[in-house]
Scaffold this active site. Structure first.
Site, PDB file in Angstrom:
ATOM      1  N   ASP A  98       0.867  -1.035  -0.058  1.00 40.17           N
ATOM      2  CA  ASP A  98      -0.035   0.013   0.085  1.00 40.17           C
ATOM      3  C   ASP A  98       0.875   1.457   0.008  1.00 40.17           C
ATOM      4  O   ASP A  98       2.163   1.277  -0.130  1.00 40.17           O
ATOM      5  CB  ASP A  98      -0.903  -0.005   1.186  1.00 40.17           C
ATOM      6  CG  ASP A  98      -0.329   0.248   2.654  1.00 40.17           C
ATOM      7  OD1 ASP A  98       0.953   0.515   2.607  1.00 40.17           O
ATOM      8  OD2 ASP A  98      -0.963  -0.493   3.524  1.00 40.17           O
ATOM      9  N   TRP A 140     -11.373 -28.493  -5.333  1.00 39.41           N
ATOM     10  CA  TRP A 140     -12.832 -28.242  -4.935  1.00 39.41           C
ATOM     11  C   TRP A 140     -13.458 -28.449  -6.104  1.00 39.41           C
ATOM     12  O   TRP A 140     -14.818 -29.154  -5.941  1.00 39.41           O
ATOM     13  CB  TRP A 140     -13.077 -27.033  -4.222  1.00 39.41           C
ATOM     14  CG  TRP A 140     -12.281 -26.524  -3.278  1.00 39.41           C
ATOM     15  CD1 TRP A 140     -12.006 -25.265  -3.027  1.00 39.41           C
ATOM     16  CD2 TRP A 140     -12.076 -27.124  -2.006  1.00 39.41           C
ATOM     17  NE1 TRP A 140     -11.148 -25.218  -1.597  1.00 39.41           N
ATOM     18  CE2 TRP A 140     -11.092 -26.423  -1.175  1.00 39.41           C
ATOM     19  CE3 TRP A 140     -12.158 -28.686  -1.754  1.00 39.41           C
ATOM     20  CZ2 TRP A 140     -10.658 -26.638  -0.068  1.00 39.41           C
ATOM     21  CZ3 TRP A 140     -11.648 -28.968  -0.354  1.00 39.41           C
ATOM     22  CH2 TRP A 140     -10.964 -28.219   0.175  1.00 39.41           C
ATOM     23  N   THR A 157     -14.496 -25.025   1.529  1.00 41.67           N
ATOM     24  CA  THR A 157     -14.419 -24.792   2.956  1.00 41.67           C
ATOM     25  C   THR A 157     -14.529 -23.261   3.289  1.00 41.67           C
ATOM     26  O   THR A 157     -13.276 -22.708   3.771  1.00 41.67           O
ATOM     27  CB  THR A 157     -13.099 -25.212   3.653  1.00 41.67           C
ATOM     28  OG1 THR A 157     -12.130 -24.814   2.839  1.00 41.67           O
ATOM     29  CG2 THR A 157     -13.097 -26.632   3.440  1.00 41.67           C
ATOM     30  N   PRO A 158     -15.641 -22.767   3.032  1.00 42.27           N
ATOM     31  CA  PRO A 158     -15.576 -21.219   3.574  1.00 42.27           C
ATOM     32  C   PRO A 158     -15.478 -20.885   4.963  1.00 42.27           C
ATOM     33  O   PRO A 158     -15.649 -21.642   5.893  1.00 42.27           O
ATOM     34  CB  PRO A 158     -17.201 -20.760   3.158  1.00 42.27           C
ATOM     35  CG  PRO A 158     -17.818 -22.073   2.872  1.00 42.27           C
ATOM     36  CD  PRO A 158     -16.691 -23.122   2.439  1.00 42.27           C
ATOM     37  N   LYS A 202     -18.650 -30.523  12.840  1.00 45.94           N
ATOM     38  CA  LYS A 202     -18.951 -29.931  11.377  1.00 45.94           C
ATOM     39  C   LYS A 202     -17.881 -28.520  10.977  1.00 45.94           C
ATOM     40  O   LYS A 202     -17.893 -27.958  10.242  1.00 45.94           O
ATOM     41  CB  LYS A 202     -20.429 -29.160  11.240  1.00 45.94           C
ATOM     42  CG  LYS A 202     -21.399 -30.079  11.284  1.00 45.94           C
ATOM     43  CD  LYS A 202     -22.824 -29.644  10.940  1.00 45.94           C
ATOM     44  CE  LYS A 202     -23.606 -30.606  10.623  1.00 45.94           C
ATOM     45  NZ  LYS A 202     -24.993 -30.093  10.225  1.00 45.94           N
TER      46      LYS A 202
END
Lengths: 138, 138, 138, 138
Positions: free
Chosen positions: A17, A47, A59-60, A90
């Site tokens: 930046d 995926w 796999t969010p 889970k």
């Protein structure tokens, strides 16, 4: 805890930046790369294959927590050391440590779930951690 | 707690990943936009002016923590509601809530510091929170 | 030439590089936003709907050409003025002009095609420009 | 034409869009990486050193032109083959070819200039190509 996987990252000019340091969301981006590289290194298919064969689209993230200790700049060669810290029914938790040589620059955890797309609603929903994938990562 | 600032975000196609949902580091990017917009709305000059007049190059992150509750996709109109939750001597904590209408999609905190560049070493170091800036944000 | 569509963009800190100016691929990203906004403004549904109803997954790029005339920096408010310059059988050409007030900062063309996913191979392939979409944009 | 430099790129999940293919501005981002890697490989110091010693803040773009021939997706290993095609008084032209094995995916040119920051106005302006840098790249 699982065996660590090491994902190399070179910092580029466009990752930085106006202060001349890495724009911090890039660390999240690199940790995401490291997560997928972790599974690929253990023989888990990409995926898009899992989506075709088992409906798993990825796999969010459910939660991230990251501490930034030292800045990095372009030209730096980093290593992301990734493990699975714990498995729940889970969800699972990654730990990522971003190193430049011996220096720890950044450290974080990610809570993720394996998700499938519900065929009726089109929505994503978490499934129990697939046993075969867990076994590969043990 | 400070008065909230609302930063609008439109989700674009290129912000989304192969699962069709926002690639999560973009939420961190939008929260960073919301942080600067918060200060600008309170009359704080942009960093490049503060760098020229007072050596302040920005407010880099020390720590982030984010929970992802619901996914977003392109075309969604989001609102980021930003406050300052607390001030410490050399750091402050933002809270950002990302809403789509009434739905909370994502919520997070950021710990940041105002930094200057040390003229000798070129390194960034935190300074005490400038009182005038704090006063504007109270 | 089609009627122009105007897409507003605010330049953010994280869009800029260590030279303090917009990292140039962001101009391509904003032109992509402007292209989709152009179609949406003419009543064309988002790609995910067109994919479900007609198999159209988007309008990927075949060629871009961009001239950068003046830099931009964070805090700048830009306008992208987008038209369709020409239609061919299976492609069309956008023109985008990026303005800051009266100043032209950047100008470019994009050649794009409407694509569907081949059900057998999974590959993307261009289709003739859909007449109804062309009619909306005329 | 100069000797080619090869810059490797791994495509990641987050580089891809909802169509499952690389979001095209990433190709520009990777070409920018390849440009700087080209100069670094020839012994040119990073921009932050050139800024401190000679005021040169980088090589911003004046024009890009890119053709996209085949899509790429995550997991793909790419090679960017970079040369300098020509030098003018104050500009030079790169050619980048993006390959996946033997397949040409994308090809483009960039016109760039070496710029310094004017001490009075703070604006960037092009300088004649530094002879020593040109000599290293010959």
């Amino acid at each position: 805890m699982s065996k660590a996987h090491i994902h190399p990252v070179t910092v580029h000019f466009g990752d930085c930046d106006p202060a001349g340091i890495v724009f911090f969301p890039n660390f999240s981006r690199w940790m995401d790369q490291a997560s997928l590289a972790f599974f690929r290194a253990r023989g888990v298919p990409p995926w898009r294959e899992l989506e075709a064969t088992r409906g798993i689209v990825g796999t969010p993230l459910l939660e991230i927590r990251t501490r930034f200790l030292r800045p990095a700049t372009y030209g730096d060669e980093l290593q992301i050391v990734t493990t699975i810290e714990s498995w729940a029914d889970k969800t699972f938790k990654h730990r990522h440590r971003v190193l430049r040589g011996d220096e720890l620059l950044c450290e974080g955890t990610e809570v993720r779930a394996f998700v499938v797309r519900d065929p009726d609603t089109g929505r994503l929903r978490a499934i129990p951690i697939p046993e075969d994938i867990k076994a590969r990562c043990g």
